[in-house]
Design a protein around this motif. Structure first.
Motif, PDB file in Angstrom:
ATOM      1  N   THR A  44      62.611  16.780  48.463  1.00 38.32           N
ATOM      2  CA  THR A  44      63.717  17.344  47.698  1.00 38.32           C
ATOM      3  C   THR A  44      64.804  16.284  47.570  1.00 38.32           C
ATOM      4  O   THR A  44      65.467  15.939  48.553  1.00 38.32           O
ATOM      5  N   ALA A  45      64.979  15.767  46.355  1.00 37.40           N
ATOM      6  CA  ALA A  45      65.901  14.648  46.131  1.00 37.40           C
ATOM      7  C   ALA A  45      67.305  14.944  46.623  1.00 37.40           C
ATOM      8  O   ALA A  45      67.914  14.129  47.321  1.00 37.40           O
ATOM      9  N   LEU A  46      67.836  16.114  46.282  1.00 34.72           N
ATOM     10  CA  LEU A  46      69.233  16.396  46.596  1.00 34.72           C
ATOM     11  C   LEU A  46      69.464  16.773  48.053  1.00 34.72           C
ATOM     12  O   LEU A  46      70.609  16.959  48.468  1.00 34.72           O
ATOM     13  N   THR A  47      68.407  16.832  48.867  1.00 30.05           N
ATOM     14  CA  THR A  47      68.588  16.947  50.314  1.00 30.05           C
ATOM     15  C   THR A  47      69.150  15.636  50.843  1.00 30.05           C
ATOM     16  O   THR A  47      69.864  15.613  51.842  1.00 30.05           O
ATOM     17  N   GLN A  48      68.829  14.567  50.147  1.00 25.68           N
ATOM     18  CA  GLN A  48      69.325  13.249  50.532  1.00 25.68           C
ATOM     19  C   GLN A  48      70.739  13.059  49.966  1.00 25.68           C
ATOM     20  O   GLN A  48      70.984  13.356  48.799  1.00 25.68           O
ATOM     21  N   ARG A  55      65.660   6.828  48.221  1.00 23.31           N
ATOM     22  CA  ARG A  55      64.712   5.704  48.241  1.00 23.31           C
ATOM     23  C   ARG A  55      64.127   5.522  49.648  1.00 23.31           C
ATOM     24  O   ARG A  55      62.922   5.328  49.810  1.00 23.31           O
ATOM     25  N   GLU A  56      64.994   5.586  50.656  1.00 22.83           N
ATOM     26  CA  GLU A  56      64.538   5.438  52.047  1.00 22.83           C
ATOM     27  C   GLU A  56      63.577   6.559  52.439  1.00 22.83           C
ATOM     28  O   GLU A  56      62.582   6.311  53.122  1.00 22.83           O
ATOM     29  N   GLU A  57      63.881   7.793  52.009  1.00 23.53           N
ATOM     30  CA  GLU A  57      63.022   8.937  52.358  1.00 23.53           C
ATOM     31  C   GLU A  57      61.653   8.806  51.688  1.00 23.53           C
ATOM     32  O   GLU A  57      60.624   9.122  52.293  1.00 23.53           O
ATOM     33  N   TYR A  87      69.845   9.501  40.835  1.00 20.10           N
ATOM     34  CA  TYR A  87      68.705  10.025  41.593  1.00 20.10           C
ATOM     35  C   TYR A  87      67.417   9.819  40.788  1.00 20.10           C
ATOM     36  O   TYR A  87      66.392   9.414  41.341  1.00 20.10           O
ATOM     37  N   ARG A  88      67.484  10.090  39.492  1.00 16.58           N
ATOM     38  CA  ARG A  88      66.314   9.893  38.623  1.00 16.58           C
ATOM     39  C   ARG A  88      65.862   8.432  38.683  1.00 16.58           C
ATOM     40  O   ARG A  88      64.679   8.146  38.821  1.00 16.58           O
ATOM     41  N   GLN A  89      66.803   7.513  38.601  1.00 20.59           N
ATOM     42  CA  GLN A  89      66.448   6.099  38.637  1.00 20.59           C
ATOM     43  C   GLN A  89      65.855   5.706  39.981  1.00 20.59           C
ATOM     44  O   GLN A  89      64.925   4.892  40.046  1.00 20.59           O
ATOM     45  N   ALA A  90      66.349   6.276  41.059  1.00 19.94           N
ATOM     46  CA  ALA A  90      65.780   6.000  42.386  1.00 19.94           C
ATOM     47  C   ALA A  90      64.318   6.437  42.441  1.00 19.94           C
ATOM     48  O   ALA A  90      63.467   5.743  43.004  1.00 19.94           O
TER      49      ALA A  90
END
Length: 193
Positions: A44-48, A55-57, A87-90
């Motif tokens: 889940t991107a927005l958890t980060q 990127r790290e996750e 986030y999309r670019q990551a």
């Protein structure tokens, strides 16, 4: 023995089991465990808290599995929205091959992901949203009955009604979501379409 469906073939997984994006839960450990068991999990991107942490996750998940996994990007209206484009670019920069979008009007994100050859699954809570996503060019949808939780579900229609109604109209591969906890649920989802 693997159970083949249009979705398993699309994303290259062994079993038609998907762990969708779940806020605060969709982290590398869970996603890798699902992937290693032959299903498809979504970070889940927005958890980060930042795109760099995402990127790290993603890299942490790669260290735990060599099997396919994806990232969920949920787009919701907000007074101070997160930097969705970052986030999309990551996700793109990290070489992720499968993305689950959810929420309001993801067209710009779908277009960008598709430009980079990424398979896009859009989470929908109604047949009309599924048809809209199909026209938008996504590769598959997740149709989420009211019991799925974690979304507003405007129509409050349960999966046993929504899934076959969507299967009658949607032409692209579809994931039946919500209310499934064991093999009986999997059999029911397959029977519903």
């Amino acid at each position: 023995m693997a159970l083949k469906t249009r979705f398993t073939e699309l994303v290259g997984i062994e079993h038609p089991i998907v762990q969708g994006g779940m806020q605060w839960v969709g982290r590398a450990e869970l996603v890798a465990a699902v992937a290693n068991a032959g299903g498809l999990g979504f970070i889940t991107a927005l958890t980060q808290p930042t795109p760099d942490k995402l990127r790290e996750e993603i890299e942490r998940c790669r260290s735990l599995t060599k099997k396919p996994f994806g990232v969920n990007l949920t787009i919701l209206p907000a007074i101070n929205p997160p930097p969705y484009a970052e986030y999309r670019q990551a996700i793109i920069d990290s070489g992720v091959k499968i993305v689950e979008t959810a929420g309001n009007k993801p067209q710009e994100h779908v277009d960008e992901f598709k430009k980079h050859g990424i398979i896009v699954v859009h989470k929908c809570t109604s047949v009309r949203h599924g048809l809209s996503a199909e026209r938008m060019g996504v590769d598959a949808i997740s149709i989420d009955g009211f019991e799925c939780a974690g979304h507003p579900g405007e129509d409050d229609v349960p999966g046993l009604i929504l899934i076959p109604a969507a299967a009658d109209k949607i032409k692209i591969p579809m994931i039946a979501s919500g209310g499934f906890g064991d093999a009986r649920g999997l059999v029911a989802a397959l029977a519903l379409g």
